[in-house]
Motif scaffolding. Structure first.
Motif, mmCIF file in Angstrom:
data_model
loop_
_atom_site.group_PDB
_atom_site.id
_atom_site.type_symbol
_atom_site.label_atom_id
_atom_site.label_comp_id
_atom_site.label_asym_id
_atom_site.label_seq_id
_atom_site.Cartn_x
_atom_site.Cartn_y
_atom_site.Cartn_z
ATOM 1 N N UNK A 1 61.059 23.064 7.002
ATOM 2 C CA UNK A 1 60.561 23.438 8.132
ATOM 3 C C UNK A 1 59.566 24.224 7.963
ATOM 4 N N UNK A 2 59.322 25.220 6.974
ATOM 5 C CA UNK A 2 58.087 25.895 6.643
ATOM 6 C C UNK A 2 56.958 25.038 6.326
ATOM 7 N N UNK A 3 57.302 24.332 5.441
ATOM 8 C CA UNK A 3 56.287 23.088 4.980
ATOM 9 C C UNK A 3 55.808 22.421 6.002
ATOM 10 N N UNK A 4 56.413 22.102 7.101
ATOM 11 C CA UNK A 4 55.807 21.319 8.241
ATOM 12 C C UNK A 4 55.107 22.352 9.001
ATOM 13 N N UNK B 1 40.880 28.139 5.600
ATOM 14 C CA UNK B 1 42.294 28.198 5.873
ATOM 15 C C UNK B 1 42.509 29.656 6.869
ATOM 16 N N UNK B 2 43.376 29.211 7.887
ATOM 17 C CA UNK B 2 43.720 30.536 8.518
ATOM 18 C C UNK B 2 44.727 31.390 7.673
ATOM 19 N N UNK B 3 44.756 32.972 8.051
ATOM 20 C CA UNK B 3 45.684 33.719 7.445
ATOM 21 C C UNK B 3 47.014 33.059 7.889
ATOM 22 N N UNK B 4 47.394 33.027 9.053
ATOM 23 C CA UNK B 4 48.807 32.612 9.241
ATOM 24 C C UNK B 4 49.351 31.469 8.385
ATOM 25 N N UNK B 5 48.394 30.333 8.338
ATOM 26 C CA UNK B 5 48.926 29.346 7.575
ATOM 27 C C UNK B 5 49.164 29.922 6.094
ATOM 28 N N UNK B 6 48.280 30.630 5.524
ATOM 29 C CA UNK B 6 48.416 31.171 4.174
ATOM 30 C C UNK B 6 49.636 31.770 3.842
ATOM 31 N N UNK B 7 50.102 32.778 4.948
ATOM 32 C CA UNK B 7 51.305 33.594 4.670
ATOM 33 C C UNK B 7 52.473 32.768 4.884
ATOM 34 N N UNK B 8 52.585 31.698 5.970
ATOM 35 C CA UNK B 8 53.676 30.961 5.904
ATOM 36 C C UNK B 8 53.880 30.185 4.487
ATOM 37 N N UNK B 9 52.706 29.528 4.148
ATOM 38 C CA UNK B 9 52.873 28.915 2.694
ATOM 39 C C UNK B 9 53.232 29.799 1.722
ATOM 40 N N UNK B 10 53.089 31.174 1.672
ATOM 41 C CA UNK B 10 53.226 32.193 0.771
ATOM 42 C C UNK B 10 54.847 32.072 0.946
ATOM 43 N N UNK C 1 51.686 22.713 7.754
ATOM 44 C CA UNK C 1 50.677 21.762 7.996
ATOM 45 C C UNK C 1 50.299 21.704 9.439
ATOM 46 N N UNK C 2 51.282 22.284 10.328
ATOM 47 C CA UNK C 2 50.808 22.312 11.684
ATOM 48 C C UNK C 2 49.682 23.490 12.041
ATOM 49 N N UNK C 3 49.816 24.403 11.167
ATOM 50 C CA UNK C 3 49.049 25.461 11.378
ATOM 51 C C UNK C 3 47.516 25.273 10.791
ATOM 52 N N UNK C 4 47.415 24.387 9.998
ATOM 53 C CA UNK C 4 46.072 23.977 9.236
ATOM 54 C C UNK C 4 45.183 23.147 10.053
ATOM 55 N N UNK C 5 43.963 23.714 10.222
ATOM 56 C CA UNK C 5 42.932 22.967 11.183
ATOM 57 C C UNK C 5 42.731 21.686 10.673
ATOM 58 N N UNK C 6 42.311 20.687 11.206
ATOM 59 C CA UNK C 6 41.930 19.183 10.734
ATOM 60 C C UNK C 6 40.931 19.209 9.498
ATOM 61 N N UNK C 7 39.840 19.921 9.939
ATOM 62 C CA UNK C 7 38.934 19.911 8.839
ATOM 63 C C UNK C 7 39.380 20.398 7.525
#
Length: 124
Positions: A69-72, A29-38, A75-81
Motif C-alpha cells: 500500500x505504501x509502495x502504491x 520528486x515531491x517531498x511527500x512522496x520521498x517521505x512515504x518512500x522512506x 507511485x501515485x504521488x510521483x509526477x508523470x515526468x
C-alpha cells in the motif's frame, strides 16, 4: 490468488522497485512522496512491526498490506515526468543494482549473520 499470478505480481513489484528508487532520488520528486518512500523502506526493513511476526498469520498480514500500500502511494504521488525519467533510467540499469542497494543487501546479510551467531552462542 493463484501461484502464477502471485509470481507475476512479485515480478512487477521487483521491477518497479528500481523505478521508485530512481524516482525518489530525482530532484523534482515531491517531498511527500520521498517521505512515504522512506517510511515504507524503514518499516519493511525494521525488525519492529505493528503486529509481531510470531502471531500466526496476523504478524505477516501487516507486512503484506502496509508495504504494498505504501509502495502504491509512492507511485501515485510521483509526477508523470519524474516517473518517466525514472523508468527510462531503470530500464537501462535493470541488470545491475545501484551501489547503494548492493551495500544495503550486504549490510542486511551481515546483520542477519550477526543475529544468527548471537543466537547460536546464546543457545550453545
Amino acid at each position: 490468488m493463484k501461484r502464477g499470478s502471485l509470481k507475476r505480481w512479485a515480478a512487477l513489484i521487483k521491477g518497479e522497485l528500481l523505478t521508485v528508487f530512481y524516482a525518489v532520488r530525482d530532484r523534482e520528486a515531491p517531498w511527500p512522496a520521498r517521505l512515504v518512500a522512506l517510511a515504507v523502506a524503514a518499516y519493511a526493513l525494521s525488525p519492529i512491526d505493528l503486529i509481531p511476526d510470531f502471531i500466526p498469520l496476523l504478524g505477516w498480514l501487516d507486512d503484506l498490506v502496509l508495504v504494498p500500500a505504501g509502495f502504491w502511494l509512492v507511485l501515485k504521488l510521483m509526477p508523470a515526468p519524474v516517473m518517466a525519467r525514472a523508468q527510462a533510467r531503470a530500464a537501462v540499469q535493470r541488470d545491475r543494482l545501484p551501489r547503494i542497494l548492493r551495500l544495503a543487501a550486504a549490510g542486511l546479510a551481515l546483520w542477519l549473520l550477526t543475529l544468527i551467531g548471537l543466537l547460536v552462542w546464546w543457545l550453545g
